[in-house]
Design a protein around this motif. Structure first.
Motif, PDB file in Angstrom:
ATOM      1  N   PRO A 101       0.824  -1.206   0.000  1.00  0.00           N
ATOM      2  CA  PRO A 101       0.000   0.000   0.000  1.00  0.00           C
ATOM      3  C   PRO A 101       0.861   1.261   0.000  1.00  0.00           C
ATOM      4  CG  PRO A 101      -0.011  -1.038   2.170  1.00  0.00           C
ATOM      5  CD  PRO A 101       0.742  -1.960   1.265  1.00  0.00           C
ATOM      6  N   GLU A 102       0.249   2.373  -0.352  1.00  0.00           N
ATOM      7  CA  GLU A 102       0.989   3.629  -0.307  1.00  0.00           C
ATOM      8  C   GLU A 102       1.407   3.893   1.137  1.00  0.00           C
ATOM      9  OE1 GLU A 102      -0.671   6.895  -2.399  1.00  0.00           O
ATOM     10  OE2 GLU A 102       0.867   8.272  -1.681  1.00  0.00           O
ATOM     11  N   MET A 103       2.652   4.255   1.335  1.00  0.00           N
ATOM     12  CA  MET A 103       3.145   4.537   2.684  1.00  0.00           C
ATOM     13  C   MET A 103       4.282   5.551   2.587  1.00  0.00           C
ATOM     14  SD  MET A 103       5.091   0.929   3.509  1.00  0.00           S
ATOM     15  CE  MET A 103       4.190  -0.227   2.487  1.00  0.00           C
ATOM     16  N   SER A 104       4.725   6.038   3.721  1.00  0.00           N
ATOM     17  CA  SER A 104       5.825   6.992   3.689  1.00  0.00           C
ATOM     18  C   SER A 104       7.081   6.268   3.221  1.00  0.00           C
ATOM     19  CB  SER A 104       6.049   7.586   5.076  1.00  0.00           C
ATOM     20  OG  SER A 104       6.565   6.589   5.944  1.00  0.00           O
ATOM     21  N   LYS A 105       8.029   7.014   2.683  1.00  0.00           N
ATOM     22  CA  LYS A 105       9.277   6.410   2.229  1.00  0.00           C
ATOM     23  C   LYS A 105      10.014   5.762   3.404  1.00  0.00           C
ATOM     24  CE  LYS A 105       9.791   9.059  -1.992  1.00  0.00           C
ATOM     25  NZ  LYS A 105      10.539  10.040  -2.801  1.00  0.00           N
ATOM     26  N   ARG A 106       9.823   6.345   4.567  1.00  0.00           N
ATOM     27  CA  ARG A 106      10.421   5.796   5.784  1.00  0.00           C
ATOM     28  C   ARG A 106       9.812   4.439   6.133  1.00  0.00           C
ATOM     29  NH1 ARG A 106      12.681   7.340  10.788  1.00  0.00           N
ATOM     30  NH2 ARG A 106      11.552   6.054  12.264  1.00  0.00           N
ATOM     31  N   ASP A 107       8.483   4.339   6.066  1.00  0.00           N
ATOM     32  CA  ASP A 107       7.826   3.061   6.357  1.00  0.00           C
ATOM     33  C   ASP A 107       8.184   2.021   5.310  1.00  0.00           C
ATOM     34  OD1 ASP A 107       6.684   4.043   8.643  1.00  0.00           O
ATOM     35  OD2 ASP A 107       4.699   4.382   7.773  1.00  0.00           O
ATOM     36  N   LEU A 108       8.252   2.459   4.064  1.00  0.00           N
ATOM     37  CA  LEU A 108       8.633   1.513   3.008  1.00  0.00           C
ATOM     38  C   LEU A 108      10.053   1.005   3.258  1.00  0.00           C
ATOM     39  CD1 LEU A 108       7.761   1.510  -0.682  1.00  0.00           C
ATOM     40  CD2 LEU A 108      10.113   1.099  -0.015  1.00  0.00           C
ATOM     41  N   ALA A 109      10.919   1.916   3.688  1.00  0.00           N
ATOM     42  CA  ALA A 109      12.307   1.539   3.976  1.00  0.00           C
ATOM     43  C   ALA A 109      12.351   0.499   5.098  1.00  0.00           C
ATOM     44  CB  ALA A 109      13.113   2.777   4.378  1.00  0.00           C
ATOM     45  N   MET A 110      11.533   0.696   6.133  1.00  0.00           N
ATOM     46  CA  MET A 110      11.538  -0.242   7.263  1.00  0.00           C
ATOM     47  C   MET A 110      10.983  -1.601   6.838  1.00  0.00           C
ATOM     48  SD  MET A 110      10.922   2.004  10.686  1.00  0.00           S
ATOM     49  CE  MET A 110       9.335   2.690  10.301  1.00  0.00           C
ATOM     50  N   LYS A 111       9.961  -1.555   5.983  1.00  0.00           N
ATOM     51  CA  LYS A 111       9.375  -2.816   5.501  1.00  0.00           C
ATOM     52  C   LYS A 111      10.395  -3.580   4.651  1.00  0.00           C
ATOM     53  CE  LYS A 111       5.250  -4.356   2.898  1.00  0.00           C
ATOM     54  NZ  LYS A 111       4.500  -5.295   3.743  1.00  0.00           N
ATOM     55  N   LEU A 112      11.063  -2.870   3.769  1.00  0.00           N
ATOM     56  CA  LEU A 112      12.070  -3.530   2.922  1.00  0.00           C
ATOM     57  C   LEU A 112      13.224  -4.049   3.780  1.00  0.00           C
ATOM     58  CD1 LEU A 112      13.213  -4.355   0.172  1.00  0.00           C
ATOM     59  CD2 LEU A 112      14.175  -2.045  -0.034  1.00  0.00           C
ATOM     60  N   ALA A 113      13.641  -3.252   4.757  1.00  0.00           N
ATOM     61  CA  ALA A 113      14.743  -3.686   5.634  1.00  0.00           C
ATOM     62  C   ALA A 113      14.348  -4.969   6.376  1.00  0.00           C
ATOM     63  CB  ALA A 113      15.112  -2.576   6.616  1.00  0.00           C
ATOM     64  N   GLY A 114      13.080  -5.063   6.762  1.00  0.00           N
ATOM     65  CA  GLY A 114      12.590  -6.284   7.420  1.00  0.00           C
ATOM     66  C   GLY A 114      12.667  -7.489   6.491  1.00  0.00           C
ATOM     67  N   HIS A 115      12.304  -7.295   5.235  1.00  0.00           N
ATOM     68  CA  HIS A 115      12.403  -8.378   4.250  1.00  0.00           C
ATOM     69  C   HIS A 115      13.859  -8.812   4.067  1.00  0.00           C
ATOM     70  CE1 HIS A 115       8.233  -7.961   3.248  1.00  0.00           C
ATOM     71  NE2 HIS A 115       8.318  -8.612   2.099  1.00  0.00           N
TER      72      HIS A 115
END
Ligand code: C5P
Length: 223
Positions: A197-211
């Motif tokens: 979903p659309e999210m802040s670049k910061r949240d996207l970064a945290m999600k990708l870092a988790g992956h």
């Protein structure tokens, strides 16, 4: 749970635009702000990774704990990336100029000629593809792709062509993403796709870092 699960890991991140000089005062570049790449570098560093951030010129401070290598051109960016290997993962977020002027004039081009100067362009190296095919290839190579239409199709083809493991495709139609603070991506890993979903670049970064953490933690299980 381990708060620093990426301790001992080295991750390479590219970010920002590249700048290709036409003459001493003019250049070819693009609108990349570097925000998404910097946020990813920061998130990975917070999880304990040693992060090398190879960055084109941007107006952002280097995230705490991250080693930044400042570059201008695509060729400098590639060289800095290759020098930074080995790495456990590479995340290519930079908006690399696909072309550069064939030559850079040593003096400022003048307007008073018979016609405007012709700009001959030559192709720049593809850093993501080069890292993906390197003998020192990181175990995980991640790219981004800005597409205006047919995201699945173009994304899938690009994933294969670049030889990376994951591709995050973002929609740049209607002037979205570049310079903005939110991002919306389609996550492709060659087997499945996931609409984030659309999210802040910061949240996207945290999600990708988790992956990335999950990938590097396990026996290379997919997230
Ligand atoms: O081909 P395209 O520019 O759409 O691919 C985008 C992805 O490839 C991004 O991850 C970008 O950082 C990377 N790339 C690169 N070197 C290039 C062109 C793109 O690393 N010369």
């Amino acid at each position: 749970e381990d708060p620093l699960p990426l301790t001992g890991r080295h991750i390479l991140v590219t970010a920002g635009p590249t700048v290709e000089s036409i003459d001493p005062v003019r250049f070819l570049s693009n609108h990349s702000s570097g925000r998404q790449g910097y946020a990813i570098a920061e998130s990975l560093s917070r999880l304990g990774a040693r992060v090398t951030l190879v960055s084109g010129p941007v107006a952002l401070p280097c995230p705490p704990g991250v080693e930044r290598i400042a570059v201008r051109t695509a060729r400098e960016m590639l060289q800095a990336c290759e020098s930074a290997l080995p790495a456990d993962a590479a995340v290519c977020v930079a908006a690399v100029s696909d072309w550069r002027p064939e030559t850079t004039a040593s003096g400022k081009l003048k307007k008073d000629g018979p016609a405007p100067p012709a700009l001959r362009l030559v192709e720049n190296p593809d850093i993501l593809a080069t890292l993906s095919h390197s003998p020192q290839r990181p175990a995980l190579v991640v790219g981004f792709a800005a597409e205006t239409d047919q995201h699945r199709l173009h994304g899938g083809l690009k994933l294969a062509r670049k030889g990376c493991d994951w591709l995050l495709v973002n929609d740049v139609s209607e002037g979205r993403v570049f310079g903005g603070t939110t991002n919306q991506v389609l996550f492709l890993d060659g087997k499945q796709e996931e609409v984030w979903p659309e999210m802040s670049k910061r949240d996207l970064a945290m999600k990708l870092a988790g992956h990335i953490r999950n990938f590097l933690a396990g026996p290379q299980v997919m997230p």
